[in-house]
Design a protein around this motif. Structure first.
Motif, PDB file in Angstrom:
ATOM      1  N   ASN A 156      37.128  41.375  24.935  1.00  0.00           N
ATOM      2  CA  ASN A 156      38.077  41.172  26.030  1.00  0.00           C
ATOM      3  C   ASN A 156      38.986  39.965  25.785  1.00  0.00           C
ATOM      4  OD1 ASN A 156      39.266  42.006  28.463  1.00  0.00           O
ATOM      5  ND2 ASN A 156      38.079  40.493  29.618  1.00  0.00           N
ATOM      6  N   VAL A 157      39.408  39.770  24.533  1.00  0.00           N
ATOM      7  CA  VAL A 157      40.339  38.694  24.186  1.00  0.00           C
ATOM      8  C   VAL A 157      41.564  39.306  23.516  1.00  0.00           C
ATOM      9  CG1 VAL A 157      38.517  36.944  23.982  1.00  0.00           C
ATOM     10  CG2 VAL A 157      39.206  38.255  21.954  1.00  0.00           C
ATOM     11  N   HIS A 158      42.574  38.497  23.253  1.00  0.00           N
ATOM     12  CA  HIS A 158      43.811  38.952  22.606  1.00  0.00           C
ATOM     13  C   HIS A 158      43.461  39.663  21.294  1.00  0.00           C
ATOM     14  CE1 HIS A 158      47.738  38.743  20.662  1.00  0.00           C
ATOM     15  NE2 HIS A 158      48.254  38.475  21.863  1.00  0.00           N
ATOM     16  N   PRO A 159      44.147  40.761  20.974  1.00  0.00           N
ATOM     17  CA  PRO A 159      43.811  41.510  19.752  1.00  0.00           C
ATOM     18  C   PRO A 159      43.973  40.686  18.476  1.00  0.00           C
ATOM     19  CG  PRO A 159      45.801  42.404  20.784  1.00  0.00           C
ATOM     20  CD  PRO A 159      45.219  41.407  21.738  1.00  0.00           C
ATOM     21  N   GLU A 160      44.792  39.632  18.504  1.00  0.00           N
ATOM     22  CA  GLU A 160      44.976  38.788  17.324  1.00  0.00           C
ATOM     23  C   GLU A 160      44.049  37.575  17.319  1.00  0.00           C
ATOM     24  OE1 GLU A 160      49.127  37.836  16.859  1.00  0.00           O
ATOM     25  OE2 GLU A 160      49.703  39.870  17.457  1.00  0.00           O
ATOM     26  N   ALA A 161      43.151  37.480  18.278  1.00  0.00           N
ATOM     27  CA  ALA A 161      42.208  36.354  18.317  1.00  0.00           C
ATOM     28  C   ALA A 161      41.276  36.416  17.113  1.00  0.00           C
ATOM     29  CB  ALA A 161      41.397  36.400  19.608  1.00  0.00           C
ATOM     30  N   THR A 162      40.827  35.251  16.686  1.00  0.00           N
ATOM     31  CA  THR A 162      39.841  35.171  15.608  1.00  0.00           C
ATOM     32  C   THR A 162      38.743  34.198  16.015  1.00  0.00           C
ATOM     33  OG1 THR A 162      40.863  33.325  14.416  1.00  0.00           O
ATOM     34  CG2 THR A 162      41.630  35.549  13.854  1.00  0.00           C
ATOM     35  N   ILE A 163      37.599  34.368  15.411  1.00  0.00           N
ATOM     36  CA  ILE A 163      36.492  33.429  15.568  1.00  0.00           C
ATOM     37  C   ILE A 163      36.197  32.886  14.174  1.00  0.00           C
ATOM     38  CG2 ILE A 163      34.101  33.107  16.298  1.00  0.00           C
ATOM     39  CD1 ILE A 163      34.453  35.658  18.038  1.00  0.00           C
ATOM     40  N   PRO A 164      36.696  31.690  13.861  1.00  0.00           N
ATOM     41  CA  PRO A 164      36.404  31.133  12.532  1.00  0.00           C
ATOM     42  C   PRO A 164      34.903  31.001  12.295  1.00  0.00           C
ATOM     43  CG  PRO A 164      38.194  29.941  13.577  1.00  0.00           C
ATOM     44  CD  PRO A 164      37.620  30.863  14.617  1.00  0.00           C
ATOM     45  N   ALA A 165      34.154  30.622  13.333  1.00  0.00           N
ATOM     46  CA  ALA A 165      32.703  30.513  13.206  1.00  0.00           C
ATOM     47  C   ALA A 165      32.097  30.291  14.576  1.00  0.00           C
ATOM     48  CB  ALA A 165      32.311  29.372  12.270  1.00  0.00           C
ATOM     49  N   ALA A 166      30.818  30.596  14.671  1.00  0.00           N
ATOM     50  CA  ALA A 166      30.015  30.257  15.847  1.00  0.00           C
ATOM     51  C   ALA A 166      28.692  29.713  15.334  1.00  0.00           C
ATOM     52  CB  ALA A 166      29.794  31.477  16.736  1.00  0.00           C
ATOM     53  N   HIS A 167      28.172  28.720  16.025  1.00  0.00           N
ATOM     54  CA  HIS A 167      26.920  28.076  15.619  1.00  0.00           C
ATOM     55  C   HIS A 167      25.862  28.319  16.691  1.00  0.00           C
ATOM     56  CE1 HIS A 167      28.833  25.627  12.424  1.00  0.00           C
ATOM     57  NE2 HIS A 167      29.868  25.669  13.232  1.00  0.00           N
ATOM     58  N   LEU A 168      24.642  28.543  16.275  1.00  0.00           N
ATOM     59  CA  LEU A 168      23.524  28.697  17.198  1.00  0.00           C
ATOM     60  C   LEU A 168      22.646  27.465  17.119  1.00  0.00           C
ATOM     61  CD1 LEU A 168      23.031  31.384  18.903  1.00  0.00           C
ATOM     62  CD2 LEU A 168      24.564  31.665  16.965  1.00  0.00           C
ATOM     63  N   VAL A 169      22.388  26.855  18.273  1.00  0.00           N
ATOM     64  CA  VAL A 169      21.507  25.699  18.348  1.00  0.00           C
ATOM     65  C   VAL A 169      20.490  25.924  19.463  1.00  0.00           C
ATOM     66  CG1 VAL A 169      23.314  24.137  17.509  1.00  0.00           C
ATOM     67  CG2 VAL A 169      22.917  24.332  19.959  1.00  0.00           C
ATOM     68  N   ARG A 170      19.375  25.225  19.369  1.00  0.00           N
ATOM     69  CA  ARG A 170      18.346  25.308  20.400  1.00  0.00           C
ATOM     70  C   ARG A 170      18.035  23.891  20.862  1.00  0.00           C
ATOM     71  NH1 ARG A 170      12.222  27.831  20.300  1.00  0.00           N
ATOM     72  NH2 ARG A 170      11.766  27.219  22.434  1.00  0.00           N
ATOM     73  N   CYS A 171      17.907  23.749  22.170  1.00  0.00           N
ATOM     74  CA  CYS A 171      17.684  22.436  22.763  1.00  0.00           C
ATOM     75  C   CYS A 171      16.329  22.417  23.458  1.00  0.00           C
ATOM     76  CB  CYS A 171      18.789  22.103  23.752  1.00  0.00           C
ATOM     77  SG  CYS A 171      20.434  22.189  23.012  1.00  0.00           S
ATOM     78  N   GLY A 172      15.341  21.828  22.809  1.00  0.00           N
ATOM     79  CA  GLY A 172      14.010  21.733  23.398  1.00  0.00           C
ATOM     80  C   GLY A 172      13.417  23.095  23.664  1.00  0.00           C
ATOM     81  N   ASP A 173      12.832  23.254  24.848  1.00  0.00           N
ATOM     82  CA  ASP A 173      12.158  24.494  25.218  1.00  0.00           C
ATOM     83  C   ASP A 173      13.043  25.386  26.084  1.00  0.00           C
ATOM     84  OD1 ASP A 173      10.011  26.273  25.288  1.00  0.00           O
ATOM     85  OD2 ASP A 173       9.235  25.413  27.151  1.00  0.00           O
ATOM     86  N   GLY A 174      14.361  25.151  26.040  1.00  0.00           N
ATOM     87  CA  GLY A 174      15.276  25.944  26.848  1.00  0.00           C
ATOM     88  C   GLY A 174      15.907  27.067  26.062  1.00  0.00           C
ATOM     89  N   THR A 175      16.947  27.655  26.638  1.00  0.00           N
ATOM     90  CA  THR A 175      17.643  28.748  25.985  1.00  0.00           C
ATOM     91  C   THR A 175      18.492  28.228  24.831  1.00  0.00           C
ATOM     92  OG1 THR A 175      18.969  30.728  26.373  1.00  0.00           O
ATOM     93  CG2 THR A 175      19.702  28.727  27.472  1.00  0.00           C
ATOM     94  N   ASN A 176      18.974  29.131  23.999  1.00  0.00           N
ATOM     95  CA  ASN A 176      19.819  28.787  22.866  1.00  0.00           C
ATOM     96  C   ASN A 176      21.262  28.615  23.320  1.00  0.00           C
ATOM     97  OD1 ASN A 176      17.580  29.314  21.019  1.00  0.00           O
ATOM     98  ND2 ASN A 176      17.911  31.451  21.585  1.00  0.00           N
ATOM     99  N   LEU A 177      22.032  27.855  22.565  1.00  0.00           N
ATOM    100  CA  LEU A 177      23.459  27.685  22.807  1.00  0.00           C
ATOM    101  C   LEU A 177      24.220  28.319  21.658  1.00  0.00           C
ATOM    102  CD1 LEU A 177      23.537  23.924  23.890  1.00  0.00           C
ATOM    103  CD2 LEU A 177      23.221  25.955  25.335  1.00  0.00           C
ATOM    104  N   GLU A 178      25.223  29.134  21.974  1.00  0.00           N
ATOM    105  CA  GLU A 178      26.095  29.733  20.964  1.00  0.00           C
ATOM    106  C   GLU A 178      27.464  29.075  21.121  1.00  0.00           C
ATOM    107  OE1 GLU A 178      27.026  34.102  19.073  1.00  0.00           O
ATOM    108  OE2 GLU A 178      26.648  33.985  21.227  1.00  0.00           O
ATOM    109  N   ILE A 179      27.829  28.258  20.156  1.00  0.00           N
ATOM    110  CA  ILE A 179      29.015  27.413  20.237  1.00  0.00           C
ATOM    111  C   ILE A 179      30.127  28.048  19.405  1.00  0.00           C
ATOM    112  CG2 ILE A 179      29.918  25.103  19.816  1.00  0.00           C
ATOM    113  CD1 ILE A 179      26.953  24.123  20.011  1.00  0.00           C
ATOM    114  N   PHE A 180      31.175  28.520  20.086  1.00  0.00           N
ATOM    115  CA  PHE A 180      32.282  29.227  19.453  1.00  0.00           C
ATOM    116  C   PHE A 180      33.480  28.318  19.253  1.00  0.00           C
ATOM    117  CE2 PHE A 180      30.098  32.797  21.435  1.00  0.00           C
ATOM    118  CZ  PHE A 180      30.265  33.817  20.515  1.00  0.00           C
TER     119      PHE A 180
END
Length: 196
Positions: free
Chosen positions: A76-100
């Motif tokens: 649901n983003v512009h057709p020319e959008a790109t994602i150069p990278a996304a990083h997955l991190v975990r913080c303690g005993d909580g849920t993961n973070l996906e950083i775009f």
């Protein structure tokens, strides 16, 4: 009409409402990650790892550019959008973070405030609020105001304070230093936190 039939007819809407309230996504176990977009993905990962204490796991991408409308159809983003990278991190005993990090011709660069539609924040549970606030200030992290403790209602016993990531994202710390929250006296269920 008999009393029993009348009683059944009167309680039917209540039963249907209770069944609707119990509906859930089949197989749902809970949040697996919370994703958000930042202006500089590596700076954000460094902040979450080096200051907050999260652990970096892996990087995915790049995605795009595509010659069709894949980005619009699937994200649901512009057709020319790109994602150069996304990083997955975990913080303690909580849920993961996906950083775009995204690029897009129509990208908005201002951070939403909590009062804006789409506004959001991530709250981190800490054991000692005073120690955590002092640590953030020592690391030049902007803390908004002072910690506050709810003294009544379902949040009674919860201490909280907001702070800002270097790129302007709102974050929060919470703690329950007195051992329980108000809602726990009347509700057998429990919101997630590391005390349970």
């Amino acid at each position: 009409m008999t009393f029993t039939l009348k009683r059944k007819l009167l309680t039917l809407p209540l039963l249907l409402a209770a069944q609707a309230a119990q509906a859930e996504l089949p197989g749902m176990q809970g949040p697996q990650h919370f994703g958000f977009t930042v202006p500089d993905r590596q700076a954000a990962v460094d902040f979450f790892v080096e200051v907050i204490g999260c652990e970096a796991y892996f990087t995915i991408g790049p995605f795009g550019p595509f010659e069709d409308d894949w980005m619009t159809v699937n994200l649901n983003v512009h057709p020319e959008a790109t994602i150069p990278a996304a990083h997955l991190v975990r913080c303690g005993d909580g849920t993961n973070l996906e950083i775009f990090e995204y690029t897009a011709p129509d990208q908005r660069t201002e951070q939403p405030r909590n009062s804006d539609i789409g506004g959001h924040h991530i709250a981190f549970y800490v054991d000692d609020m005073d120690q955590a606030v002092a640590y953030l200030k020592e690391n030049d992290v902007k803390v908004l105001g002072e910690p506050h403790t709810f003294t009544e209602g379902p949040m009674e016993g919860l201490t909280w304070v907001y702070f800002m990531a270097p790129w302007g994202m709102q974050l929060e710390m919470v703690s329950v230093p007195f051992g329980s929250m108000g809602y726990e006296e009347e509700n057998s269920g429990r919101l997630w936190d590391p005390r349970h």
